[in-house]
Enzyme design. Sequence first.
Site, mmCIF file in Angstrom:
data_model
loop_
_atom_site.group_PDB
_atom_site.id
_atom_site.type_symbol
_atom_site.label_atom_id
_atom_site.label_comp_id
_atom_site.label_asym_id
_atom_site.label_seq_id
_atom_site.Cartn_x
_atom_site.Cartn_y
_atom_site.Cartn_z
ATOM 1 N N HIS A 481 0.760 -1.269 0.025
ATOM 2 C CA HIS A 481 0.175 -0.035 -0.003
ATOM 3 C C HIS A 481 0.976 1.330 0.077
ATOM 4 O O HIS A 481 0.665 2.314 -0.714
ATOM 5 C CB HIS A 481 -0.897 0.008 1.020
ATOM 6 C CG HIS A 481 -2.246 -0.770 1.038
ATOM 7 N ND1 HIS A 481 -2.369 -2.135 1.421
ATOM 8 C CD2 HIS A 481 -3.423 -0.351 0.660
ATOM 9 C CE1 HIS A 481 -3.325 -2.395 1.005
ATOM 10 N NE2 HIS A 481 -4.167 -1.324 0.451
ATOM 11 N N ASP A 482 1.892 1.062 0.966
ATOM 12 C CA ASP A 482 2.845 2.467 0.735
ATOM 13 C C ASP A 482 3.836 2.109 1.681
ATOM 14 O O ASP A 482 3.931 1.274 2.607
ATOM 15 C CB ASP A 482 2.001 3.793 1.461
ATOM 16 C CG ASP A 482 2.350 5.144 0.886
ATOM 17 O OD1 ASP A 482 3.776 5.073 0.319
ATOM 18 O OD2 ASP A 482 1.934 6.179 1.315
#
Length: 594
Positions: A481-482
């Site tokens: 996701h990040d």
Amino acid sequence: MVMVIEKIYQFFSLETLDTRLAAPRDLKKKQKIIQSATPSRWGTLEFKFYFLVFATVIPLMFRAAMSASNETNPNYYIYQGILSDGWIAGRKVDNSDSQYRFFRDNAFLLFALVAAHCCIRRTVGAVYKTSRISFDLIFGIIFLFAIHGFSCFKILFHVTVEFFLGRLSGKSRKLSITLMWVYGISTLFLNDRYRLVKYGDILSCLSFMDSFKGIVSRWDVFFNFTLLRMLSFNLDYVNRKYGDETGVEITPQNIERKAKVSNEAESIPLSDTHQGETYISWTQEEEIQEALLNDRKRMDARFPLSDYSYANYFSYLFYAPLFIGGPIITFNDYLFQSRHTLPSINFKRVALYGALLLFYILLMEFILHFIYVVAVSKAHAWHGDTPFQISMVGLFNLNIIWLKLLIPWRLFRFWALCDGIDAPENMLRLVDNNYSALQFWRAWHRSYNKWIIRYIYIPLGGSHNRILASLAVFSFVAVWHDIELRLLIWGWLIVFLLLPEIIATRLFSPYKDKPWYRFVCGIGAVANIWMMMLANLYGFCLGDDGLKELLGGMFTTRKGFGFFIVACFCLSVGVQVMFELRETERRRGVNVKC
């Protein structure tokens, strides 16, 4: 009236969303699920009382959300400037969420693109007799350049390296898998660190390539979905090349030997001959029919090694309808569907799915025109609001987050359905229709969940090694996701928070036939809901300040604590209805375990 309710229920049913969610074709399996269901409680006095609670509380929830965010709220002047001109009843619209604003502002162009793509495919196929995969390759490359401009060469570099890594490891299956995973995850870190590097900084003669970045300049955001497809293609190739989980190498000779003993679909490839290699044919009608109706058979299909080519790789990676955000479909499933049209691809089902998509778009428009909770959250404009109002700001924010993900995902899946490819449905349950953290992750972004189970969870031992496999899963989810330590810690905390539910389920499962069992489960479910809500409210809606004000209001004032008690009671009522909804599905033979 009963018929109308049944039609509405059928319209929103799991079977309408995705045929993969329907009852098993095996009558014994279906009957077993039906027999495991409890008798219907909908007509009992208990559930008539629950209906009364619903009829009272839900309108109050909408009223609280509107009073906390509309013109009548004293804090309205703080976020008034964030609102935009709307089109419903002369009202303003809360178009302040940047992710959904991009979709909303370009919705007409997206629907036009869907129509154009489908028309071009049919025209080209009819005039030039071009195969689906060849068309996907050409259109996909053009689409990639239009979306990301010259940044597409950065993506092409990564996908090319990943492709050849799986072919440079000789006969070692473990080495192939290790190389692909290490480089695949490394691309996330490389893109995070070097995505802003300009071509002109590398070679001055390439500076002209920095001028066109396409429609979406943040190529690295969508690359995360491309990474999943890269790994799917290469892992399917490795599993096909080096054999099944037992390590038996799959060669034409082994296939022929196994085919004489067994007629199982997994043992036999999909074509008679391919580039000089002779195979036992898997084109028997009964085997094709089985794969048409069973996605697991399609995902485990044994295609000739030459089908795992560079051209087919590109066709799959850059398949336009699913390129931007999925849903994720495995390479084997994509290749099979490129050659065989599934029974689920018919006008009635696709039109019904399109009607569902339109319903949720209009629902989102209604909420954004009458409940401005996104703007309230951005402006932190809840001073003086009651705990009930603040909680509704958070809850309706969660519903908007759910809708802003659901609508694009369903548009892309609708596009693929119109094009003849049936990808898995991503969102099975309304965000409010969840009481289990484990089941929530099965229903939220389901195609991603299925990808993780197939390529990470099961290879690491699955339920036999649940803690380690879960840690690996949520670590990958967080990094995917990040690249932030905060998200990695969040992933590990999720595993920690799953433990009480896992332990409680094992402790109480022997008593599931007791009449009090569902009420004990209801208590645990209410606690689960509070944990999930508070975690998501903190991370995505209210932030630190809003959560402190909500908790402070609930536990430091008599009125706030009274709200907490009433909220727990209402949640317990909602949980019992959720239980019964799933029992209703089991009575039809449907059990999606979420």
